[in-house]
Design a protein around this motif. Structure first.
Motif, PDB file in Angstrom:
ATOM      1  N   UNK A   1       0.938  -1.220   0.116  1.00  0.00           N
ATOM      2  CA  UNK A   1       0.133  -0.278  -0.160  1.00  0.00           C
ATOM      3  C   UNK A   1       0.807   1.017   0.072  1.00  0.00           C
ATOM      4  N   UNK A   2       0.641   1.893  -1.281  1.00  0.00           N
ATOM      5  CA  UNK A   2       1.302   3.328  -1.115  1.00  0.00           C
ATOM      6  C   UNK A   2       0.587   4.916  -0.811  1.00  0.00           C
ATOM      7  N   UNK A   3       0.881   5.562   0.030  1.00  0.00           N
ATOM      8  CA  UNK A   3       0.156   6.517   0.494  1.00  0.00           C
ATOM      9  C   UNK A   3       1.171   7.123   0.998  1.00  0.00           C
ATOM     10  N   UNK A   4       0.703   8.508   1.098  1.00  0.00           N
ATOM     11  CA  UNK A   4       1.172  10.028   1.492  1.00  0.00           C
ATOM     12  C   UNK A   4       0.774  10.084   3.186  1.00  0.00           C
ATOM     13  N   UNK A   5      -0.840   9.785   2.927  1.00  0.00           N
ATOM     14  CA  UNK A   5      -1.509  10.081   4.242  1.00  0.00           C
ATOM     15  C   UNK A   5      -1.464   8.396   5.036  1.00  0.00           C
ATOM     16  N   UNK A   6      -0.218   8.687   5.809  1.00  0.00           N
ATOM     17  CA  UNK A   6      -0.107   7.318   6.667  1.00  0.00           C
ATOM     18  C   UNK A   6      -1.452   6.773   7.524  1.00  0.00           C
TER      19      UNK A   6
END
Length: 104
Positions: A74-79
């Motif tokens: 999973x990749x995202x800026x929002x942890x």
């Protein structure tokens, strides 16, 4: 009479051994088919919710998450959103493919 019974018993044991091997091969084949069906269900559920392209793109309130359904990355800026998507994906996998009862 006793010798006839012993011979019949030995011959029947010899016939039953291949059947056990065939049953285990059939069980393996059935298990593989069930795993394939489970993968299709997971894919269909995720595609219906989030789209297609190997990586699923999930957008929530302007935050974008990329989920690789094969590896579970999973990749995202929002942890926090990243963690929620990861947990939801794990739960979907656990529901569709529960822990096997047989011990290998």
């Amino acid at each position: 009479m006793v010798s006839d019974s012993v011979v019949a018993l030995v011959l029947n044991i010899g016939r039953e051994i291949p059947k056990v091997a065939v049953e285990s091969e059939e069980a393996t084949k059935i298990e593989e088919e069930n795993n394939y069906k489970a993968e299709k269900v997971i894919h269909a559920l995720l595609v219906s919710l989030f789209g297609e392209n190997g990586k699923l793109v999930i957008s929530v309130d302007g935050n974008v998450v990329h989920l690789d359904k094969q590896s579970g990355n999973v990749e995202s800026e929002n942890e926090s959103l990243k963690e929620r998507v990861r947990v939801a994906f794990q739960r979907i996998q656990n529901v569709v493919k529960p822990i096997p009862l047989s011990v290998s």
